[in-house]
Design an enzyme around this catalytic site. Structure first.
Site, PDB file in Angstrom:
ATOM      1  N   ARG A 128       0.992  -1.225  -0.012  1.00  0.00           N
ATOM      2  CA  ARG A 128      -0.056   0.069  -0.194  1.00  0.00           C
ATOM      3  C   ARG A 128       0.899   1.344   0.015  1.00  0.00           C
ATOM      4  O   ARG A 128       0.165   2.365  -0.245  1.00  0.00           O
ATOM      5  CB  ARG A 128      -1.037   0.154   1.055  1.00  0.00           C
ATOM      6  CG  ARG A 128      -1.874  -1.176   1.377  1.00  0.00           C
ATOM      7  CD  ARG A 128      -2.815  -1.495   0.138  1.00  0.00           C
ATOM      8  NE  ARG A 128      -3.999  -2.219   0.290  1.00  0.00           N
ATOM      9  CZ  ARG A 128      -4.583  -2.998  -0.592  1.00  0.00           C
ATOM     10  NH1 ARG A 128      -4.148  -2.907  -1.975  1.00  0.00           N
ATOM     11  NH2 ARG A 128      -5.332  -3.826  -0.264  1.00  0.00           N
ATOM     12  N   ASN A 132      -0.267  -1.977  -7.734  1.00  0.00           N
ATOM     13  CA  ASN A 132      -1.247  -0.987  -7.515  1.00  0.00           C
ATOM     14  C   ASN A 132      -1.460  -0.092  -6.337  1.00  0.00           C
ATOM     15  O   ASN A 132      -2.244  -0.272  -5.347  1.00  0.00           O
ATOM     16  CB  ASN A 132      -2.526  -1.750  -7.803  1.00  0.00           C
ATOM     17  CG  ASN A 132      -2.619  -2.910  -6.665  1.00  0.00           C
ATOM     18  OD1 ASN A 132      -1.607  -3.630  -6.245  1.00  0.00           O
ATOM     19  ND2 ASN A 132      -4.029  -3.679  -6.484  1.00  0.00           N
ATOM     20  N   ASP A 156      -1.923  -6.003 -11.491  1.00  0.00           N
ATOM     21  CA  ASP A 156      -2.913  -6.574 -10.568  1.00  0.00           C
ATOM     22  C   ASP A 156      -3.781  -5.460  -9.979  1.00  0.00           C
ATOM     23  O   ASP A 156      -3.493  -4.372  -9.615  1.00  0.00           O
ATOM     24  CB  ASP A 156      -2.142  -7.265  -9.370  1.00  0.00           C
ATOM     25  CG  ASP A 156      -2.976  -8.119  -8.668  1.00  0.00           C
ATOM     26  OD1 ASP A 156      -3.721  -8.729  -9.117  1.00  0.00           O
ATOM     27  OD2 ASP A 156      -2.955  -7.872  -7.193  1.00  0.00           O
ATOM     28  N   ASN A 190     -11.180 -10.749  -4.161  1.00  0.00           N
ATOM     29  CA  ASN A 190     -11.153 -10.817  -5.522  1.00  0.00           C
ATOM     30  C   ASN A 190     -10.028 -11.279  -6.129  1.00  0.00           C
ATOM     31  O   ASN A 190      -8.955 -11.037  -5.752  1.00  0.00           O
ATOM     32  CB  ASN A 190     -11.354  -9.543  -6.021  1.00  0.00           C
ATOM     33  CG  ASN A 190     -11.572  -9.433  -7.630  1.00  0.00           C
ATOM     34  OD1 ASN A 190     -12.053 -10.725  -8.188  1.00  0.00           O
ATOM     35  ND2 ASN A 190     -11.122  -8.473  -8.236  1.00  0.00           N
ATOM     36  N   ASP A 230      -1.726 -12.697  -1.524  1.00  0.00           N
ATOM     37  CA  ASP A 230      -2.716 -11.785  -1.861  1.00  0.00           C
ATOM     38  C   ASP A 230      -2.797 -10.923  -0.620  1.00  0.00           C
ATOM     39  O   ASP A 230      -4.115 -10.635  -0.446  1.00  0.00           O
ATOM     40  CB  ASP A 230      -3.772 -12.070  -2.614  1.00  0.00           C
ATOM     41  CG  ASP A 230      -4.649 -11.068  -3.218  1.00  0.00           C
ATOM     42  OD1 ASP A 230      -3.920  -9.900  -3.470  1.00  0.00           O
ATOM     43  OD2 ASP A 230      -5.601 -11.160  -3.857  1.00  0.00           O
ATOM     44  N   HIS A 269      -6.946  -3.322   4.465  1.00  0.00           N
ATOM     45  CA  HIS A 269      -7.697  -2.132   4.085  1.00  0.00           C
ATOM     46  C   HIS A 269      -8.135  -1.572   5.696  1.00  0.00           C
ATOM     47  O   HIS A 269      -7.865  -2.434   6.764  1.00  0.00           O
ATOM     48  CB  HIS A 269      -9.001  -2.734   3.751  1.00  0.00           C
ATOM     49  CG  HIS A 269      -8.905  -3.093   2.400  1.00  0.00           C
ATOM     50  ND1 HIS A 269      -8.705  -2.204   1.213  1.00  0.00           N
ATOM     51  CD2 HIS A 269      -8.869  -4.343   1.740  1.00  0.00           C
ATOM     52  CE1 HIS A 269      -8.474  -3.136   0.167  1.00  0.00           C
ATOM     53  NE2 HIS A 269      -8.952  -4.167   0.297  1.00  0.00           N
TER      54      HIS A 269
HETATM   55 ZN   LIG Z   1      -5.210  -9.536  -8.012  1.00  0.00          ZN
END
Ligand SMILES: [Zn+2]
Length: 423
Positions: A64, A94, A152, A278, A305, A309
Site C-alpha cells: 500500500r 497497485n 494486478d 477478488n 494476496d 484495508h
Molecule cells: Zn489480483
C-alpha cells in the site's frame, strides 16, 4: 556474531533435507549445516521439537505504500510478513501512484533497505498508471530490479497489448503476472455467482470471468513464447486449462491463496465483508480442484494476496466494502490446517510451495538453506495451536475470515539475514 540453531528438524526441500540438523550462521549467512555443530561463543537458539525451514517467499503482497499508508506501510507489512514466516515479499504495483517507473521502484527499495526487516522485491506495472492503454518501459523497470510485471487489481484486458507485453517481457526472461479477470464478465460483481449469491441477492462473478482470461493468456503465451503467471487462481476450469497447457509445455505458472484453498463462498454467511475477496471464494468443487492442482504441480506455489484495508472501508455494507483480506500472518496456520492436518501435503511439499517455487518464479536466490546463502529462516512449532486474533496483527489490516479460528502450526520466529524478530 555467530548464531547456532540447534536440535531442530530441518525441512529444506531444495537440498532434500528432512531431519534433525544444526545450522550455523555468521554475519547473516549460513556457514554450516550439519547433524551436530559445536560453536564456541555462538548465541544458540534451541529449536528442539521445532521445524527449521527456509523463510517463505510471497509472490503477491500489497504493501500500500506509496499512497495508502493508512492501510499499510512497508514497515507494518514487513513486520506482518516476518510474523508469518515470510522473509521475502514481492510488492504489487497497485499503489498510488502505481509503480510504473524507476523512481517509484527505487522508493520502495530504499525504504525496505532502510528498515532491513525483510527483503522486498517489486512487481512493476505492465501499463502506465495500470490504465491498460500503453506499456511501461519494461527495460527501465527490470533494470531497476523488478522481478515481474503486473497490472494486478485489474487484468490487461486488451489482447493486442497483452501479446506485445508478452513478447517484450520475453526479452528479459521474466513473467507477466496476470490478474485473470475478464472485466465485462466481472460486471461489478461482489461474490461468486451461484446459489449463494442468488440467495443473498448479491451480484455474482462467474468462474468464467477468470477462466476465459486464463484461456486467452494461455493462447497468447503459446503464440509468443512469453511467460504468463496466473495470480490467485480460483476456479476449477482455470486449473484444468493450466494443467493441459503445461502438458504442451506452454510457459505458464500459477499461484493460489491460502483462503481459496481453505474456504468457499459459504464463508460469506450473513454478508460478512471479511470474506469479500477478488477473485471471490468459490464453490467446494473449485476448492477441491485448487487443492488437487497444488498437489500435482499444476499450481506452482501459494501466495497470500495480502490486501490490508482500513476499518472504515471494510466495515461498510457488502456491496461497497473493498475486496481483500490481511493474509500474511495467517498463511502458515491456514495451510497447515487445510493441507498438512488432512495429509494432503507433507511438510517438505508445503515448504516447496511456500518458499522454493515462489523464489524460482521471482528469479531470486531465496527459499533454501544453502551454505553461503543469506540466513532467511523460519522456525515453526508444528504442534502448537493458536487462535487468530486480528487485534494483535502487525499488519494495519485487521480483516480476516479466520478471526477467532484455532489453527495449527505457529511461526515461533523468523530470521532475515540472520537477525531475529520475536513473535
Ligand atoms: Zn489480483
Amino acid at each position: 556474531m555467530k548464531l547456532l540453531i540447534k536440535g531442530g528438524h530441518v525441512v529444506d526441500p531444495a537440498n532434500r533435507r528432512d531431519g534433525r540438523t544444526d545450522i550455523l550462521i555468521d554475519r547473516g549467512k549460513i556457514v554450516d549445516v550439519h547433524a551436530s555443530i559445536l560453536a564456541d561463543g555462538a548465541k544458540t537458539i534451541d529449536a528442539s521439537g521445532k521445524l527449521v525451514t527456509p523463510g517463505f517467499v510471497d509472490l503477491h503482497t500489497h504493501l500500500r505504500e506509496p499512497g495508502r499508508e493508512d492501510k499499510e506501510t512497508i514497515e507494518t507489512g514487513a513486520r506482518a510478513a516476518l510474523r508469518g514466516g515470510f522473509t521475502t515479499v514481492c510488492a504489487m504495483p497497485n499503489t498510488t501512484p502505481a509503480i510504473d517507473q524507476r523512481g517509484t521502484v527505487d522508493l520502495v527499495h530504499r525504504e525496505a533497505e532502510r528498515l532491513g526487516l525483510v527483503t522486498v522485491k517489486v512487481v512493476g506495472a505492465i501499463t502506465r498508471g495500470r490504465a491498460g492503454n500503453e506499456l511501461t518501459d519494461f527495460a527501465e523497470l527490470f533494470d531497476a530490479g523488478c522481478v515481474a510485471l503486473s497490472d494486478d487489481g485489474s487484468a490487461v484486458a486488451n489482447g493486442f497489448l497483452m501479446r506485445r507485453a508478452l513478447e517484450y517481457a520475453k526479452l528479459f526472461g521474466r513473467p507477466l503476472i496476470q490478474h485473470a479477470e475478464e472485466p465485462t464478465l466481472f460486471a461489478n460483481g461482489v461474490m461468486n455467482e451461484g446459489l449463494v449469491s442468488t440467495t443473498l441477492g448479491l451480484r455474482g462473478i462467474p468462474g468464467e470471468s477468470e477462466s476465459v482470461m486464463v484461456a486467452r493468456d494461455i493462447a497468447l503465451a503459446e503464440l509468443t513464447g512469453g511467460w504468463v503467471h496466473v495470480a490467485h487462481l480460483s476456479s476449477a476450469k482455470s486449473v484444468e486449462m493450466i494443467r493441459q497447457a503445461k502438458r504442451r509445455d506452454v510457459r505458464v505458472t500459477a499461484e493460489v491463496t491460502p483462503h481459496h484453498l481453505a474456504l468457499t463462498e459459504e464463508a460469506i454467511g450473513e454478508f460478512d465483508t471479511r470474506a469479500k475477496v477478488n477473485p471471490p471464494l468459490r464453490a467446494e468443487e473449485d476448492r477441491q480442484a485448487l487443492i488437487e492442482g497444488l498437489r500435482d504441480g499444476t499450481i506452482d506455489c501459494i501466495a497470500t494476496d495480502h490486501a490490508p484495508h482500513t476499518d472504515w472501508e471494510k466495515e461498510a455494507d457488502f456491496d461497497s466494502a473493498p475486496f481483500g483480506i490481511s493474509g500474511l500472518e495467517t498463511a502458515l496456520g491456514v495451510c497447515a490446517h487445510t493441507l498438512i492436518a488432512p495429509k494432503l501435503l507433507t511438510w517438505p511439499q508445503l515448504i516447496e510451495r511456500l518458499a522454493v517455487n515462489p523464489a524460482r518464479i521471482a528469479g531470486i536466490e531465496a527459499g533454501t538453506l544453502n551454505i553461503g546463502a543469506w540466513a532467511d529462516v523460519a522456525i515453526i512449532d508444528p504442534n502448537a495451536t493458536w487462535t487468530v486474533e486480528p487485534k494483535h496483527f502487525s499488519s494495519k489490516g485487521r480483516h480476516t475470515p479466520f478471526a477467532g479460528r484455532q489453527l495449527p502450526a505457529a511461526v515461533v520466529t523468523a530470521l532475515h539475514h540472520g537477525a531475529e524478530a520475536g513473535r
